[in-house]
Design a protein around this motif. Sequence first.
Motif, PDB file in Angstrom:
ATOM      1  N   MET A   1      37.833  35.838  44.916  1.00 19.24           N
ATOM      2  CA  MET A   1      38.266  37.284  45.357  1.00 19.24           C
ATOM      3  C   MET A   1      39.843  37.481  44.736  1.00 19.24           C
ATOM      4  SD  MET A   1      37.717  40.245  47.395  1.00 19.24           S
ATOM      5  CE  MET A   1      36.022  39.951  48.142  1.00 19.24           C
TER       6      MET A   1
ATOM      7  N   HIS B   1      29.165  40.246  46.909  1.00 16.29           N
ATOM      8  CA  HIS B   1      29.978  39.601  48.163  1.00 16.29           C
ATOM      9  C   HIS B   1      29.829  38.559  48.549  1.00 16.29           C
ATOM     10  CE1 HIS B   1      33.349  41.375  50.304  1.00 16.29           C
ATOM     11  NE2 HIS B   1      32.663  41.276  51.563  1.00 16.29           N
TER      12      HIS B   1
ATOM     13  N   TYR C   1      35.228  47.735  46.000  1.00 16.76           N
ATOM     14  CA  TYR C   1      35.346  47.108  45.261  1.00 16.76           C
ATOM     15  C   TYR C   1      35.519  47.821  43.356  1.00 16.76           C
ATOM     16  CZ  TYR C   1      33.727  42.480  46.190  1.00 16.76           C
ATOM     17  OH  TYR C   1      33.792  41.539  47.306  1.00 16.76           O
ATOM     18  N   GLN C   2      35.604  49.206  43.531  1.00 15.97           N
ATOM     19  CA  GLN C   2      35.620  50.181  42.611  1.00 15.97           C
ATOM     20  C   GLN C   2      37.669  49.704  42.281  1.00 15.97           C
ATOM     21  OE1 GLN C   2      34.008  52.094  40.801  1.00 15.97           O
ATOM     22  NE2 GLN C   2      32.572  50.710  42.113  1.00 15.97           N
TER      23      GLN C   2
ATOM     24  N   THR D   1      31.010  35.684  47.132  1.00 10.70           N
ATOM     25  CA  THR D   1      33.007  35.632  46.751  1.00 10.70           C
ATOM     26  C   THR D   1      33.404  35.893  48.441  1.00 10.70           C
ATOM     27  OG1 THR D   1      32.531  36.813  45.226  1.00 10.70           O
ATOM     28  CG2 THR D   1      35.118  37.177  45.729  1.00 10.70           C
TER      29      THR D   1
ATOM     30  N   GLY E   1      30.493  42.696  38.828  1.00  9.07           N
ATOM     31  CA  GLY E   1      30.009  44.316  39.532  1.00  9.07           C
ATOM     32  C   GLY E   1      30.000  45.208  38.878  1.00  9.07           C
TER      33      GLY E   1
ATOM     34  N   ARG F   1      38.895  43.029  53.407  1.00  9.82           N
ATOM     35  CA  ARG F   1      38.397  42.622  52.422  1.00  9.82           C
ATOM     36  C   ARG F   1      36.861  41.862  52.398  1.00  9.82           C
ATOM     37  NH1 ARG F   1      43.750  40.819  50.164  1.00  9.82           N
ATOM     38  NH2 ARG F   1      44.470  42.315  48.962  1.00  9.82           N
TER      39      ARG F   1
ATOM     40  N   ARG G   1      39.376  39.108  41.617  1.00 15.30           N
ATOM     41  CA  ARG G   1      38.527  39.741  41.522  1.00 15.30           C
ATOM     42  C   ARG G   1      39.564  41.486  41.843  1.00 15.30           C
ATOM     43  NH1 ARG G   1      33.455  40.020  41.125  1.00 15.30           N
ATOM     44  NH2 ARG G   1      31.971  38.101  42.078  1.00 15.30           N
TER      45      ARG G   1
ATOM     46  N   MET H   1      25.979  45.067  45.388  1.00 18.31           N
ATOM     47  CA  MET H   1      26.771  44.060  45.329  1.00 18.31           C
ATOM     48  C   MET H   1      26.876  43.404  46.418  1.00 18.31           C
ATOM     49  SD  MET H   1      29.259  44.563  42.986  1.00 18.31           S
ATOM     50  CE  MET H   1      30.771  43.760  43.704  1.00 18.31           C
TER      51      MET H   1
ATOM     52  N   ILE I   1      39.867  47.999  45.321  1.00 23.31           N
ATOM     53  CA  ILE I   1      40.203  46.199  45.751  1.00 23.31           C
ATOM     54  C   ILE I   1      41.542  45.773  45.260  1.00 23.31           C
ATOM     55  CG2 ILE I   1      39.336  46.020  43.829  1.00 23.31           C
ATOM     56  CD1 ILE I   1      37.784  43.094  44.632  1.00 23.31           C
TER      57      ILE I   1
END
Length: 368
Positions: free
Chosen positions: A10, A361, A193-194, A364, A93, A221, A13, A357, A198
Amino acid sequence: MSEPQRRLLMQLRIEGQASRSRLGQLMGTNGATMTRMTQSLLALDLIEEGANSDNSVRGRPTVPLAVSARGGWAIGATAQPGWLELVLVDFRGRPLVHDITPFDSPDPRAFAHAVETRLQALAARHGFMRGRFLGLGVAVPGYALPGETGRRAVVDWLSGWSDIPLGDFLSDALGMPVWIENDASAAGLAEFYQEGIIGRYRSILTLFLGHGIGGGLIAERDLFLGEHGNSGEVGRLFPGHLDRPSGIDLLRILREAGEAIDSLAGIEGLLETRAPLIAAWIERVVGQLELAILSGIVWLDPGAIVISGALPLPILRRIAEGLETAGRNRDSKYRAPLPRIHATAIGSKAVVIGAAMIPIHAVTATGG
Protein backbone atom coordinates in the motif's frame (compact mmCIF):
# COMPACT_ATOMS: atom_id res chain seq x y z
CA MET A 1 0.53 -12.11 2.82
CA SER A 2 1.52 -10.79 6.22
CA GLU A 3 0.20 -7.48 7.50
CA PRO A 4 3.61 -5.74 7.09
CA GLN A 5 3.82 -6.95 3.48
CA ARG A 6 0.37 -5.52 2.78
CA ARG A 7 1.41 -2.24 4.37
CA LEU A 8 4.51 -2.12 2.20
CA LEU A 9 2.48 -2.70 -0.96
CA MET A 10 0.00 0.00 0.00
CA GLN A 11 2.84 2.39 0.79
CA LEU A 12 4.34 1.82 -2.66
CA ARG A 13 0.95 2.46 -4.27
CA ILE A 14 0.79 5.72 -2.33
CA GLU A 15 4.36 6.79 -3.08
CA GLY A 16 4.53 5.50 -6.65
CA GLN A 17 8.10 4.41 -6.01
CA ALA A 18 10.37 4.61 -2.97
CA SER A 19 13.72 3.38 -1.74
CA ARG A 20 14.09 0.76 0.97
CA SER A 21 15.29 3.38 3.42
CA ARG A 22 12.31 5.61 2.67
CA LEU A 23 9.92 2.68 3.16
CA GLY A 24 11.63 1.81 6.43
CA GLN A 25 11.13 5.35 7.70
CA LEU A 26 7.48 5.43 6.65
CA MET A 27 6.73 2.05 8.23
CA GLY A 28 8.98 2.35 11.30
CA THR A 29 10.91 -0.78 10.28
CA ASN A 30 14.64 -1.45 10.58
CA GLY A 31 16.84 -2.13 7.58
CA ALA A 32 17.20 -5.88 8.08
CA THR A 33 13.46 -6.44 8.35
CA MET A 34 12.82 -4.24 5.32
CA THR A 35 15.41 -6.18 3.31
CA ARG A 36 13.75 -9.50 4.16
CA MET A 37 10.29 -8.19 3.25
CA THR A 38 11.37 -6.67 -0.04
CA GLN A 39 13.29 -9.81 -1.00
CA SER A 40 10.21 -11.98 -0.51
CA LEU A 41 7.98 -9.57 -2.47
CA LEU A 42 10.57 -9.34 -5.25
CA ALA A 43 10.68 -13.13 -5.44
CA LEU A 44 6.89 -13.19 -5.79
CA ASP A 45 7.14 -10.55 -8.55
CA LEU A 46 4.77 -8.29 -6.59
CA ILE A 47 7.30 -5.45 -6.55
CA GLU A 48 10.19 -4.55 -8.83
CA GLU A 49 13.38 -2.55 -8.75
CA GLY A 50 13.71 0.55 -10.90
CA ALA A 51 16.73 2.25 -12.39
CA ASN A 52 18.75 4.64 -10.26
CA SER A 53 18.45 8.01 -12.01
CA ASP A 54 20.66 9.95 -9.57
CA ASN A 55 24.23 9.61 -10.82
CA SER A 56 25.50 12.33 -8.50
CA VAL A 57 25.30 10.19 -5.33
CA ARG A 58 28.56 8.55 -4.29
CA GLY A 59 28.80 5.04 -2.92
CA ARG A 60 26.09 2.42 -3.23
CA PRO A 61 23.30 3.73 -5.45
CA THR A 62 19.75 4.01 -4.12
CA VAL A 63 17.49 1.67 -6.06
CA PRO A 64 13.79 2.63 -6.04
CA LEU A 65 11.08 0.03 -5.62
CA ALA A 66 7.63 0.04 -7.19
CA VAL A 67 4.61 -2.23 -7.44
CA SER A 68 5.12 -4.67 -10.30
CA ALA A 69 2.54 -4.78 -13.06
CA ARG A 70 3.37 -8.50 -13.39
CA GLY A 71 2.20 -9.27 -9.86
CA GLY A 72 -1.18 -10.38 -11.14
CA TRP A 73 -4.26 -9.29 -13.01
CA ALA A 74 -7.94 -9.07 -12.25
CA ILE A 75 -11.24 -8.58 -14.03
CA GLY A 76 -14.09 -6.20 -13.41
CA ALA A 77 -17.56 -6.78 -14.83
CA THR A 78 -20.86 -4.96 -14.73
CA ALA A 79 -24.12 -5.25 -16.62
CA GLN A 80 -25.53 -2.08 -18.12
CA PRO A 81 -28.92 -1.77 -19.84
CA GLY A 82 -28.14 -3.43 -23.19
CA TRP A 83 -24.51 -4.40 -22.75
CA LEU A 84 -21.89 -6.21 -20.68
CA GLU A 85 -18.80 -4.23 -19.74
CA LEU A 86 -15.46 -5.79 -18.78
CA VAL A 87 -12.10 -4.34 -17.77
CA LEU A 88 -8.85 -6.21 -17.14
CA VAL A 89 -6.30 -4.47 -14.91
CA ASP A 90 -2.71 -5.33 -14.05
CA PHE A 91 -1.34 -5.42 -10.50
CA ARG A 92 -0.61 -1.71 -10.59
CA GLY A 93 -4.28 -1.10 -11.33
CA ARG A 94 -3.73 0.03 -14.91
CA PRO A 95 -6.53 -0.96 -17.31
CA LEU A 96 -5.21 -3.31 -19.98
CA VAL A 97 -8.41 -4.09 -21.87
CA HIS A 98 -11.82 -2.42 -21.93
CA ASP A 99 -14.46 -4.60 -23.58
CA ILE A 100 -18.15 -3.93 -24.30
CA THR A 101 -20.47 -6.52 -25.80
CA PRO A 102 -24.27 -6.62 -26.26
CA PHE A 103 -26.10 -8.19 -23.33
CA ASP A 104 -29.73 -7.99 -22.28
CA SER A 105 -30.84 -10.68 -19.86
CA PRO A 106 -32.01 -10.61 -16.22
CA ASP A 107 -30.71 -14.18 -15.71
CA PRO A 108 -27.43 -14.42 -13.73
CA ARG A 109 -26.64 -17.68 -15.58
CA ALA A 110 -26.70 -15.76 -18.86
CA PHE A 111 -24.40 -13.16 -17.30
CA ALA A 112 -21.93 -15.84 -16.17
CA HIS A 113 -21.96 -17.43 -19.63
CA ALA A 114 -21.41 -14.07 -21.33
CA VAL A 115 -18.49 -13.24 -19.00
CA GLU A 116 -16.88 -16.63 -19.59
CA THR A 117 -17.28 -16.35 -23.36
CA ARG A 118 -15.74 -12.88 -23.49
CA LEU A 119 -12.86 -13.87 -21.19
CA GLN A 120 -11.98 -16.82 -23.40
CA ALA A 121 -11.91 -14.54 -26.42
CA LEU A 122 -9.85 -11.87 -24.65
CA ALA A 123 -7.42 -14.43 -23.21
CA ALA A 124 -6.87 -15.90 -26.67
CA ARG A 125 -6.32 -12.47 -28.18
CA HIS A 126 -4.09 -10.99 -25.46
CA GLY A 127 -2.45 -14.07 -23.95
CA PHE A 128 -3.22 -13.51 -20.26
CA MET A 129 -1.83 -16.14 -17.94
CA ARG A 130 -4.40 -17.87 -15.74
CA GLY A 131 -1.77 -18.50 -13.05
CA ARG A 132 -1.53 -14.77 -12.38
CA PHE A 133 -5.28 -14.31 -12.13
CA LEU A 134 -6.53 -12.87 -8.81
CA GLY A 135 -10.28 -12.90 -9.35
CA LEU A 136 -13.38 -11.23 -10.70
CA GLY A 137 -15.13 -8.21 -9.20
CA VAL A 138 -18.75 -7.62 -10.16
CA ALA A 139 -20.38 -4.22 -9.65
CA VAL A 140 -24.11 -4.47 -8.97
CA PRO A 141 -26.71 -1.68 -8.99
CA GLY A 142 -28.43 -2.60 -5.74
CA TYR A 143 -28.18 -2.66 -1.97
CA ALA A 144 -27.41 -5.43 0.52
CA LEU A 145 -30.26 -7.31 2.18
CA PRO A 146 -30.23 -8.55 5.79
CA GLY A 147 -28.25 -11.67 6.57
CA GLU A 148 -24.80 -13.00 5.74
CA THR A 149 -25.49 -14.67 2.41
CA GLY A 150 -24.52 -11.78 0.11
CA ARG A 151 -28.08 -11.27 -1.08
CA ARG A 152 -28.99 -7.95 -2.68
CA ALA A 153 -32.01 -6.05 -3.92
CA VAL A 154 -31.17 -5.24 -7.54
CA VAL A 155 -32.76 -2.98 -10.16
CA ASP A 156 -35.73 -4.35 -12.11
CA TRP A 157 -33.87 -5.01 -15.36
CA LEU A 158 -31.62 -7.45 -13.44
CA SER A 159 -34.50 -9.01 -11.52
CA GLY A 160 -32.96 -12.50 -11.56
CA TRP A 161 -30.05 -11.25 -9.47
CA SER A 162 -32.22 -10.17 -6.53
CA ASP A 163 -32.25 -12.02 -3.22
CA ILE A 164 -29.86 -14.82 -4.21
CA PRO A 165 -26.32 -15.51 -2.91
CA LEU A 166 -24.93 -13.88 -6.03
CA GLY A 167 -21.23 -14.14 -5.17
CA ASP A 168 -21.40 -17.87 -4.47
CA PHE A 169 -23.57 -18.43 -7.53
CA LEU A 170 -21.18 -16.68 -9.93
CA SER A 171 -18.10 -18.19 -8.30
CA ASP A 172 -19.51 -21.69 -8.79
CA ALA A 173 -20.65 -20.96 -12.34
CA LEU A 174 -17.33 -19.45 -13.42
CA GLY A 175 -14.93 -21.48 -11.29
CA MET A 176 -13.06 -18.44 -9.98
CA PRO A 177 -12.99 -16.15 -6.92
CA VAL A 178 -15.76 -13.54 -7.20
CA TRP A 179 -16.37 -10.35 -5.22
CA ILE A 180 -19.73 -8.56 -5.37
CA GLU A 181 -20.01 -4.86 -4.60
CA ASN A 182 -22.44 -2.00 -5.10
CA ASP A 183 -21.63 -0.07 -8.29
CA ALA A 184 -21.16 3.30 -6.56
CA SER A 185 -18.85 1.74 -3.94
CA ALA A 186 -16.84 0.19 -6.76
CA ALA A 187 -16.61 3.59 -8.44
CA GLY A 188 -15.35 5.06 -5.17
CA LEU A 189 -12.56 2.46 -5.07
CA ALA A 190 -11.55 3.28 -8.65
CA GLU A 191 -11.47 7.00 -7.93
CA PHE A 192 -9.33 6.46 -4.83
CA TYR A 193 -6.66 4.58 -6.78
CA GLN A 194 -6.31 7.35 -9.36
CA GLU A 195 -3.02 9.23 -9.54
CA GLY A 196 -3.24 12.42 -7.53
CA ILE A 197 -5.81 10.97 -5.12
CA ILE A 198 -4.25 7.93 -3.42
CA GLY A 199 -0.99 9.77 -2.83
CA ARG A 200 -2.69 12.79 -1.20
CA TYR A 201 -5.69 11.56 0.77
CA ARG A 202 -6.43 8.81 3.28
CA SER A 203 -10.21 9.22 3.03
CA ILE A 204 -12.48 10.31 0.19
CA LEU A 205 -16.18 10.50 -0.57
CA THR A 206 -17.38 9.73 -4.09
CA LEU A 207 -20.77 10.65 -5.51
CA PHE A 208 -21.62 8.63 -8.60
CA LEU A 209 -24.28 10.14 -10.86
CA GLY A 210 -25.45 7.52 -13.32
CA HIS A 211 -28.92 6.27 -14.05
CA GLY A 212 -29.46 6.78 -10.32
CA ILE A 213 -27.27 8.27 -7.63
CA GLY A 214 -24.98 6.51 -5.18
CA GLY A 215 -21.95 7.07 -3.04
CA GLY A 216 -18.73 5.32 -2.12
CA LEU A 217 -16.58 5.94 0.94
CA ILE A 218 -12.89 5.22 1.43
CA ALA A 219 -11.90 5.59 5.09
CA GLU A 220 -8.24 5.26 6.10
CA ARG A 221 -7.43 3.83 2.67
CA ASP A 222 -9.98 1.03 2.87
CA LEU A 223 -13.45 0.62 1.44
CA PHE A 224 -15.96 1.44 4.18
CA LEU A 225 -19.23 -0.44 3.71
CA GLY A 226 -21.02 0.19 6.98
CA GLU A 227 -22.73 -2.11 9.47
CA HIS A 228 -25.11 -3.60 6.90
CA GLY A 229 -23.01 -3.13 3.76
CA ASN A 230 -24.99 -0.13 2.54
CA SER A 231 -22.79 2.86 3.23
CA GLY A 232 -23.27 5.44 0.47
CA GLU A 233 -26.95 4.77 -0.32
CA VAL A 234 -27.31 8.45 -1.17
CA GLY A 235 -30.27 7.78 -3.43
CA ARG A 236 -32.51 7.42 -0.37
CA LEU A 237 -32.19 11.19 0.14
CA PHE A 238 -33.95 11.78 -3.19
CA PRO A 239 -37.28 9.89 -3.57
CA GLY A 240 -37.93 8.56 -7.05
CA HIS A 241 -41.22 10.40 -7.53
CA LEU A 242 -39.48 13.78 -7.14
CA ASP A 243 -36.78 15.59 -9.12
CA ARG A 244 -33.47 13.79 -8.55
CA PRO A 245 -29.80 14.53 -9.31
CA SER A 246 -29.58 11.53 -11.63
CA GLY A 247 -29.06 10.71 -15.27
CA ILE A 248 -32.58 9.33 -15.63
CA ASP A 249 -33.89 12.66 -14.39
CA LEU A 250 -31.90 14.58 -17.02
CA LEU A 251 -33.10 12.19 -19.74
CA ARG A 252 -36.70 12.87 -18.67
CA ILE A 253 -36.18 16.62 -18.90
CA LEU A 254 -34.60 16.34 -22.35
CA ARG A 255 -37.45 14.13 -23.58
CA GLU A 256 -40.03 16.59 -22.26
CA ALA A 257 -38.22 19.26 -24.28
CA GLY A 258 -38.74 17.19 -27.43
CA GLU A 259 -35.47 15.23 -27.70
CA ALA A 260 -35.74 11.59 -28.78
CA ILE A 261 -33.07 10.28 -26.40
CA ASP A 262 -33.03 6.95 -24.60
CA SER A 263 -29.53 6.62 -23.11
CA LEU A 264 -27.01 8.68 -21.18
CA ALA A 265 -24.58 8.32 -24.09
CA GLY A 266 -26.81 10.59 -26.16
CA ILE A 267 -26.50 13.55 -23.81
CA GLU A 268 -23.01 14.41 -25.11
CA GLY A 269 -24.43 15.42 -28.47
CA LEU A 270 -26.90 17.84 -26.87
CA LEU A 271 -24.46 19.84 -24.74
CA GLU A 272 -24.49 22.78 -27.17
CA THR A 273 -27.99 22.66 -28.63
CA ARG A 274 -29.59 22.23 -25.20
CA ALA A 275 -27.07 24.30 -23.25
CA PRO A 276 -29.58 26.53 -21.35
CA LEU A 277 -31.75 23.57 -20.30
CA ILE A 278 -28.72 21.54 -19.16
CA ALA A 279 -27.30 24.57 -17.31
CA ALA A 280 -30.57 24.97 -15.41
CA TRP A 281 -30.53 21.27 -14.52
CA ILE A 282 -26.92 21.53 -13.28
CA GLU A 283 -27.83 24.51 -11.09
CA ARG A 284 -30.70 22.58 -9.54
CA VAL A 285 -28.52 19.48 -9.00
CA VAL A 286 -25.81 21.52 -7.27
CA GLY A 287 -28.43 22.81 -4.86
CA GLN A 288 -29.72 19.29 -4.21
CA LEU A 289 -26.28 17.78 -3.66
CA GLU A 290 -24.99 20.58 -1.46
CA LEU A 291 -26.67 19.28 1.68
CA ALA A 292 -25.61 15.69 0.94
CA ILE A 293 -22.02 16.89 0.53
CA LEU A 294 -22.16 18.97 3.69
CA SER A 295 -23.55 16.02 5.67
CA GLY A 296 -20.68 13.85 4.48
CA ILE A 297 -18.15 16.51 5.42
CA VAL A 298 -19.39 17.09 8.97
CA TRP A 299 -19.75 13.39 9.76
CA LEU A 300 -16.72 11.94 8.02
CA ASP A 301 -14.19 14.76 7.48
CA PRO A 302 -12.87 13.31 4.18
CA GLY A 303 -9.74 14.62 2.52
CA ALA A 304 -11.50 15.00 -0.82
CA ILE A 305 -14.82 14.56 -2.57
CA VAL A 306 -14.98 13.18 -6.10
CA ILE A 307 -17.94 13.78 -8.42
CA SER A 308 -18.04 10.75 -10.69
CA GLY A 309 -20.61 9.18 -12.93
CA ALA A 310 -21.86 8.13 -16.33
CA LEU A 311 -22.89 11.64 -17.35
CA PRO A 312 -20.68 13.52 -19.83
CA LEU A 313 -17.46 14.75 -18.23
CA PRO A 314 -18.22 18.46 -18.92
CA ILE A 315 -21.42 18.12 -16.87
CA LEU A 316 -19.64 16.39 -14.00
CA ARG A 317 -16.93 19.08 -14.00
CA ARG A 318 -19.52 21.86 -13.83
CA ILE A 319 -21.31 20.12 -10.97
CA ALA A 320 -18.01 19.78 -9.09
CA GLU A 321 -17.18 23.45 -9.70
CA GLY A 322 -20.64 24.49 -8.55
CA LEU A 323 -20.34 22.49 -5.35
CA GLU A 324 -16.85 23.86 -4.70
CA THR A 325 -18.15 27.42 -5.07
CA ALA A 326 -21.19 26.74 -2.88
CA GLY A 327 -18.98 25.25 -0.19
CA ARG A 328 -16.65 28.26 -0.16
CA ASN A 329 -19.58 30.67 0.06
CA ARG A 330 -21.20 28.72 2.87
CA ASP A 331 -18.02 28.40 4.93
CA SER A 332 -16.32 31.73 4.31
CA LYS A 333 -15.59 32.16 8.04
CA TYR A 334 -15.01 28.50 8.85
CA ARG A 335 -11.32 28.01 9.65
CA ALA A 336 -11.04 24.20 9.75
CA PRO A 337 -9.69 22.44 6.65
CA LEU A 338 -12.33 21.59 4.05
CA PRO A 339 -12.09 18.85 1.42
CA ARG A 340 -11.31 19.65 -2.19
CA ILE A 341 -14.05 18.71 -4.62
CA HIS A 342 -12.68 16.97 -7.70
CA ALA A 343 -14.34 15.92 -10.93
CA THR A 344 -13.60 12.41 -12.13
CA ALA A 345 -11.00 11.76 -14.79
CA ILE A 346 -12.36 8.32 -15.73
CA GLY A 347 -16.11 8.99 -15.87
CA SER A 348 -18.44 6.10 -16.59
CA LYS A 349 -15.56 3.59 -16.57
CA ALA A 350 -15.17 4.13 -12.81
CA VAL A 351 -17.67 1.39 -11.99
CA VAL A 352 -16.06 -1.40 -14.00
CA ILE A 353 -12.49 -0.28 -13.20
CA GLY A 354 -13.45 -0.25 -9.52
CA ALA A 355 -14.91 -3.74 -9.84
CA ALA A 356 -11.59 -4.94 -11.27
CA MET A 357 -9.73 -3.21 -8.43
CA ILE A 358 -11.63 -5.15 -5.75
CA PRO A 359 -9.43 -8.29 -6.01
CA ILE A 360 -6.30 -6.09 -6.25
CA HIS A 361 -7.40 -4.10 -3.19
CA ALA A 362 -8.09 -7.34 -1.29
CA VAL A 363 -4.41 -8.25 -1.71
CA THR A 364 -3.14 -4.81 -0.73
CA ALA A 365 -5.47 -3.45 1.95
CA THR A 366 -4.27 -4.03 5.49
CA GLY A 367 -6.51 -6.43 7.33
CA GLY A 368 -8.00 -7.48 3.95
